[in-house]
Design an enzyme around this catalytic site. Structure first.
Site, PDB file in Angstrom:
ATOM      1  N   GLU A  78     -27.168 172.461  43.188  1.00 28.19           N
ATOM      2  CA  GLU A  78     -27.486 171.041  43.118  1.00 28.19           C
ATOM      3  C   GLU A  78     -28.145 170.680  41.789  1.00 28.19           C
ATOM      4  OE1 GLU A  78     -27.975 170.066  47.850  1.00 28.19           O
ATOM      5  OE2 GLU A  78     -29.713 170.894  46.846  1.00 28.19           O
ATOM      6  N   CYS A  81     -32.300 167.006  36.284  1.00 30.38           N
ATOM      7  CA  CYS A  81     -32.851 168.308  36.653  1.00 30.38           C
ATOM      8  C   CYS A  81     -31.682 169.193  37.069  1.00 30.38           C
ATOM      9  CB  CYS A  81     -33.819 168.061  37.816  1.00 30.38           C
ATOM     10  SG  CYS A  81     -34.481 169.553  38.528  1.00 30.38           S
ATOM     11  N   CYS A 131     -41.074 182.616  45.846  1.00 32.18           N
ATOM     12  CA  CYS A 131     -42.316 181.847  46.040  1.00 32.18           C
ATOM     13  C   CYS A 131     -42.343 181.321  47.473  1.00 32.18           C
ATOM     14  CB  CYS A 131     -42.411 180.710  45.030  1.00 32.18           C
ATOM     15  SG  CYS A 131     -42.305 181.306  43.332  1.00 32.18           S
ATOM     16  N   CYS A 161     -41.256 177.572  48.422  1.00 30.78           N
ATOM     17  CA  CYS A 161     -40.051 176.981  47.813  1.00 30.78           C
ATOM     18  C   CYS A 161     -38.816 177.300  48.650  1.00 30.78           C
ATOM     19  CB  CYS A 161     -39.886 177.522  46.396  1.00 30.78           C
ATOM     20  SG  CYS A 161     -38.362 177.020  45.596  1.00 30.78           S
ATOM     21  N   SER A 199     -38.547 175.391  32.729  1.00 28.91           N
ATOM     22  CA  SER A 199     -39.684 175.634  33.631  1.00 28.91           C
ATOM     23  C   SER A 199     -39.619 177.061  34.160  1.00 28.91           C
ATOM     24  CB  SER A 199     -39.611 174.652  34.801  1.00 28.91           C
ATOM     25  OG  SER A 199     -40.629 174.913  35.734  1.00 28.91           O
ATOM     26  N   ASN A 244     -43.752 169.174  48.863  1.00 25.57           N
ATOM     27  CA  ASN A 244     -42.736 168.520  49.689  1.00 25.57           C
ATOM     28  C   ASN A 244     -42.422 169.432  50.858  1.00 25.57           C
ATOM     29  OD1 ASN A 244     -42.205 166.156  47.997  1.00 25.57           O
ATOM     30  ND2 ASN A 244     -41.434 167.659  46.524  1.00 25.57           N
TER      31      ASN A 244
HETATM   32  N1  SAH Z   1     -38.101 178.515  38.899  1.00 33.29           N
HETATM   33  C1  SAH Z   1     -38.694 177.576  38.034  1.00 33.29           C
HETATM   34  C2  SAH Z   1     -38.019 176.225  38.035  1.00 33.29           C
HETATM   35  C3  SAH Z   1     -37.535 175.703  39.364  1.00 33.29           C
HETATM   36  S1  SAH Z   1     -38.792 175.313  40.544  1.00 33.29           S
HETATM   37  C4  SAH Z   1     -40.169 177.440  38.345  1.00 33.29           C
HETATM   38  O1  SAH Z   1     -40.616 177.934  39.372  1.00 33.29           O
HETATM   39  O2  SAH Z   1     -40.874 176.862  37.524  1.00 33.29           O
HETATM   40  C5  SAH Z   1     -39.361 173.721  39.957  1.00 33.29           C
HETATM   41  C6  SAH Z   1     -40.746 173.330  40.427  1.00 33.29           C
HETATM   42  O3  SAH Z   1     -40.748 172.998  41.818  1.00 33.29           O
HETATM   43  C7  SAH Z   1     -41.795 174.429  40.267  1.00 33.29           C
HETATM   44  O4  SAH Z   1     -42.923 173.921  39.582  1.00 33.29           O
HETATM   45  C8  SAH Z   1     -42.166 174.777  41.695  1.00 33.29           C
HETATM   46  O5  SAH Z   1     -43.502 175.228  41.768  1.00 33.29           O
HETATM   47  C9  SAH Z   1     -41.944 173.456  42.389  1.00 33.29           C
HETATM   48  N2  SAH Z   1     -41.750 173.547  43.835  1.00 33.29           N
HETATM   49  C10 SAH Z   1     -41.108 174.503  44.525  1.00 33.29           C
HETATM   50  N3  SAH Z   1     -41.131 174.217  45.842  1.00 33.29           N
HETATM   51  C11 SAH Z   1     -41.796 173.043  45.992  1.00 33.29           C
HETATM   52  C12 SAH Z   1     -42.105 172.214  47.110  1.00 33.29           C
HETATM   53  N4  SAH Z   1     -41.711 172.539  48.333  1.00 33.29           N
HETATM   54  N5  SAH Z   1     -42.804 171.089  46.901  1.00 33.29           N
HETATM   55  C13 SAH Z   1     -43.150 170.727  45.636  1.00 33.29           C
HETATM   56  N6  SAH Z   1     -42.855 171.453  44.552  1.00 33.29           N
HETATM   57  C14 SAH Z   1     -42.186 172.611  44.712  1.00 33.29           C
HETATM   58 FE1  SF4 Z   2     -40.329 180.198  42.698  1.00 29.47          FE
HETATM   59 FE2  SF4 Z   2     -39.085 178.473  41.009  1.00 29.47          FE
HETATM   60 FE3  SF4 Z   2     -37.706 180.453  42.236  1.00 29.47          FE
HETATM   61 FE4  SF4 Z   2     -38.598 178.408  43.665  1.00 29.47          FE
HETATM   62  S1  SF4 Z   2     -37.071 178.314  42.060  1.00 29.47           S
HETATM   63  S2  SF4 Z   2     -38.724 180.609  44.215  1.00 29.47           S
HETATM   64  S3  SF4 Z   2     -40.533 177.967  42.623  1.00 29.47           S
HETATM   65  S4  SF4 Z   2     -39.365 180.700  40.759  1.00 29.47           S
END
Ligand code: SAH
Ligand code: SF4
Length: 378
Positions: free
Chosen positions: A96, A109, A120, A123, A226, A325
């Site tokens: 997406e 994005c 994480c 996420c 990022s 979120n």
């Molecule tokens: N992997 C990279 C980029 C993609 S994630 C990174 O982690 O930076 C993009 C952003 O979304 C990151 O800052 C992450 O911490 C945030 N994120 C992930 N899950 C989220 C959620 N459920 N609510 C709000 N932000 C979230």
């Molecule tokens: Fe963590 Fe970014 Fe990967 Fe989600 S997309 S698991 S926030 S590193």
């Protein structure tokens, strides 16, 4: 005729790579620039369209190369104008991309991987594990497909114009001298699905194509990568692309918490991560963006704000607060409005540039951390 599996997808090549490819076939260097412009500035899909190139060369190219495309399988438009695109990849996986219009300025994005290996806790993408890296072509094709969609269906500006400037708008560099139309993409952020620094071999050429004056022509100050904090890869990014913007998902102010919610921290703890931020070659007055996902009752107190300030104060910084979120199957809760406001105010009062991201695209599951695409295998 060579089957397409053995043909070269020209969208995997930067301009210097394309020059090498053509030189290997005995072609002049200027042909590479011509073809590159056809691909990125005219959106050519076939060699037939390249009318300033001889018929025989076009036929020869069609034998050895092709120009891939991505078509959105679905486009959802949220009540705030956010658009979520689901792209179908050749192997059946789907990723997406999200277009976020703010005051008629669009931030796109994009995804860098199908799934993510970083795991994480908060996420949704991370819960799907890594299916595979996207190719350079698949990364740039997300941008090209959205441009095409915008040209056909430009967004209409909301009457109130939205709130504030975009997170990735540099206020000291208003419009680069040219008019923005609602169909233009102003900023590219690699913040969709995946960890871009876990796929640098494909992400670096994709960014080179984005910022090439003969390619997609984005200003490098409008491209942001990022990362969750892969320290050696941050060093490589700084060496190979010292002009792009860096955003770091910090999300916690103690190793104890960060170890728990972001497993990458066990390899590269906060101190090492911040040293890498400090060493990142920031041009001019640019700053590292620290993203901070606020998890209700977990990392949202004024003590956290105080520690955050202390950690980042010797790095040119700005802070993006992202209220968590919620999504199914994840125990974390969104923070209260009062907690977000107090955290925000604590930093603002101490002269930190802070943006609290309103949860754009929430009604179509397009907000940060809600992207899941469609993943097969893995
Ligand atoms: N992997 C990279 C980029 C993609 S994630 C990174 O982690 O930076 C993009 C952003 O979304 C990151 O800052 C992450 O911490 C945030 N994120 C992930 N899950 C989220 C959620 N459920 N609510 C709000 N932000 C979230
Ligand atoms: Fe963590 Fe970014 Fe990967 Fe989600 S997309 S698991 S926030 S590193």
């Amino acid at each position: 005729m060579i089957p397409s599996a053995t043909k070269t997808d020209l969208k995997n090549l930067t301009l210097p790579d394309l020059e090498l490819f053509l030189r290997g076939k005995g072609k002049e260097r200027f042909r590479a620039t011509q073809i590159f412009k056809w691909i990125y500035q005219q959106d050519a899909r076939t060699f037939e369209e390249m009318t300033n190139i001889s018929k025989s060369l076009r036929a020869e190219l069609a034998e050895i190369a092709f120009i891939s495309q991505l078509e959105p399988e679905a486009v959802e438009v949220g009540s705030d104008g956010t658009r979520k695109y689901l792209f179908n990849l050749v192997d059946g996986n789907g990723v997406e991309a999200v277009l976020i219009p703010i005051e008629g300025r669009n931030t796109l994005c994009i995804s860098s991987q199908a799934g993510c290996a970083m795991g994480c806790e908060f996420c949704l993408t991370g819960t799907f594990k890594l299916t595979r890296n996207l190719t350079t072509a698949e990364i740039v094709n997300q941008i090209m497909a959205v441009k095409r969609d915008l040209a056909g269906n430009p967004p209409t500006l909301p009457a109130d114009g939205g709130e504030g400037r975009g997170d990735f708008d540099d206020s000291d560099d208003s419009d680069d001298g040219h008019q923005q139309s609602p169909a233009d993409i102003r900023n590219i952020v690699l913040m969709g699905m995946g960890e871009p620094l876990h796929n640098l071999d494909n992400v670096i050429p994709a960014i080179k194509i984005m910022i090439d004056g003969n390619g997609l022509q984005f200003s490098n100050r409008r491209v942001t990568v990022s990362t969750c904090g892969l320290v050696p890869e941050m060093e490589r990014l700084g060496r190979e692309l010292p002009t792009v913007n860096l955003a770091v998902s910090l999300n916690a102010t103690t190793d104890e918490l960060r170890d728990r919610i972001m497993p990458v921290n066990r390899r590269y703890p906060i101190r090492e991560l911040l040293a890498a931020c400090k060493g990142f070659p920031l041009p001019g007055r640019r700053k590292v963006t620290f993203e901070y996902v606020m998890l209700g009752g977990v990392n949202d107190t004024l003590e956290d704000a105080k520690r955050l300030l202390r950690l980042i104060s010797d790095i040119p910084n700005k802070v993006n607060l992202i209220p968590f979120n919620e999504h199914e199957g994840c125990g974390f809760k969104a923070p209260t409005r009062a907690a977000v406001d107090a955290f925000h105010k604590y930093l603002i009062d101490r002269h930190v540039t802070v943006i609290t991201r309103d949860s754009r695209g929430g009604d179509i599951s397009a907000a940060c951390g809600q992207l899941k695409g469609r993943l097969k295998g893995g």
